[in-house]
Design an enzyme around this catalytic site. Structure first.
Site, PDB file in Angstrom:
ATOM      1  N   SER A  66      16.735-115.143  32.655  1.00 41.82           N
ATOM      2  CA  SER A  66      16.303-116.485  33.394  1.00 41.82           C
ATOM      3  C   SER A  66      16.186-116.902  33.974  1.00 41.82           C
ATOM      4  O   SER A  66      17.456-117.426  33.658  1.00 41.82           O
ATOM      5  CB  SER A  66      14.873-116.430  32.537  1.00 41.82           C
ATOM      6  OG  SER A  66      14.335-115.159  31.478  1.00 41.82           O
ATOM      7  N   GLN A  67      15.737-117.354  34.884  1.00 45.20           N
ATOM      8  CA  GLN A  67      16.340-118.659  35.596  1.00 45.20           C
ATOM      9  C   GLN A  67      15.847-119.828  34.588  1.00 45.20           C
ATOM     10  O   GLN A  67      15.615-119.880  33.769  1.00 45.20           O
ATOM     11  CB  GLN A  67      15.448-119.152  36.664  1.00 45.20           C
ATOM     12  CG  GLN A  67      15.293-120.294  37.398  1.00 45.20           C
ATOM     13  CD  GLN A  67      13.719-120.790  38.272  1.00 45.20           C
ATOM     14  OE1 GLN A  67      13.476-120.134  37.751  1.00 45.20           O
ATOM     15  NE2 GLN A  67      13.951-121.668  39.205  1.00 45.20           N
TER      16      GLN A  67
END
Ligand code: SAH
Length: 219
Positions: A66-67
Site C-alpha cells: 500500500s501507499q
C-alpha cells in the site's frame, strides 16, 4: 546485511514529512514507525529506489504494497496500544505488519498466497520482527486460534465487513477495513462496545480485492 543507508533514511524522512504529516497524520508513534521501517526492503530490488514514492508498488502475485500514507492513516485510525494483540488480513510484503509490530505487543498476519506468505515470513524474521506471526489461510474468516484481538486491520478491499472478524474483536476492540466494490472502497472503522458495533466512515481508497469465503469470489 544491507540494508539501510543515509540515502534511504533521508528518503523516509521526506516521505513522512511530505506525504504523511502534511496530510494530517499526527500520532508521533505512527510517524516514528514509518520513519523506522525500511520500506525499500519490502519491495523487489529493482524497485528499491521507488519504494518511498507517494503510491502503492507492485509485489508478486499481482498484489501491491500500500501507499505509505494509507498505511499511516489506517494505523493511526486503528490506534494500537503497546499491550495490544493485533490481527492483519493481507500480509502481502509484510510491511504493514512490521509497522504494527513497532506499536503493538503481538501481531498475527494472514495471507492466502503461499509464495507471498513464505517470502514475508522469511523477510520479517531476517529483519528481526519476531513478534509477528505469519499465517497462511483465508483471512476473510479471521484467525480464530489467537482471538480475540484488540485491533483488526484488513488490507484488501471487502464487499462488506466479514462477520467472522467482528466476532473475533475484543470488547473495546477496533477494526479498520476498506469496504466497497472491487475497484473503489472507503475506509470503515468499527468499534466493539459489548454487543454493539459502532461504525464510522473514513477516506476513499483503492485496494486489491479480499478473495475468500467472506470476501469476493476468485474471478
Ligand atoms: N498489507 C500488505 C499489502 C496488502 S495487498 C503490505 O503491507 O504489503 C493485499 C493482500 O491481501 C494481498 O497479498 C492478497 O493476496 C491478500 N489477500 C486477499 N484476500 C485474502 C484473504 N482472504 N486472506 C488473506 N489474504 C488475502
Amino acid at each position: 546485511m544491507i540494508p539501510d543507508s543515509d540515502y534511504f533514511k533521508q528518503a523516509r524522512k521526506k516521505m513522512v514529512k511530505e506525504q504523511i504529516r502534511k496530510r494530517g497524520v499526527k500520532d508521533p508513534r505512527v510517524l516514528d514507525a514509518l520513519l523506522t521501517v525500511p520500506r525499500h526492503l519490502f519491495v523487489e530490488k529493482s524497485l528499491q529506489k521507488e519504494a518511498y514514492e507517494d503510491r502503492p508498488q507492485p509485489i508478486a502475485e499481482e498484489q501491491t504494497i500500500s501507499q505509505p500514507y494509507i498505511v499511516a492513516a489506517m494505523t493511526e485510525w486503528l490506534n494500537p496500544f503497546p499491550e495490544s494483540r493485533v490481527l492483519e488480513i493481507g500480509t502481502g510484503s509484510g510491511y504493514q505488519a512490521a509497522v504494527l509490530a513497532l506499536l503493538a505487543r503481538e501481531v498475527y498476519t494472514v495471507e492466502r498466497h503461499r509464495a507471498l506468505h513464505l517470502e514475508a515470513a522469511e523477510r520479517l524474521k531476517r529483519l528481526n520482527f519476531h513478534q509477528v506471526i505469519c499465517v497462511l489461510s483465508d483471512g476473510s474468516l479471521g484467525y480464530e486460534a489467537a482471538a480475540p484481538y484488540d485491533g483488526i486491520l484488513v488490507t484488501a478491499g471487502a464487499p462488506h465487513i466479514p462477520e467472522a472478524l467482528l466476532n473475533q474483536l475484543n470488547d473495546g476492540g477496533v477494526l479498520v477495513a476498506p469496504v466497497g466494490d472491487r475497484r473503489h472502497q472507503r475506509l470503515i472503522r468499527i468499534t466493539r462496545l459489548g454487543d454493539e458495533f459502532v461504525r464510522e466512515e473514513g477516506t476513499p481508497c483503492r485496494f486489491v480485492p479480499l478473495i475468500g469465503n467472506q470476501g469476493w469470489p476468485e474471478k
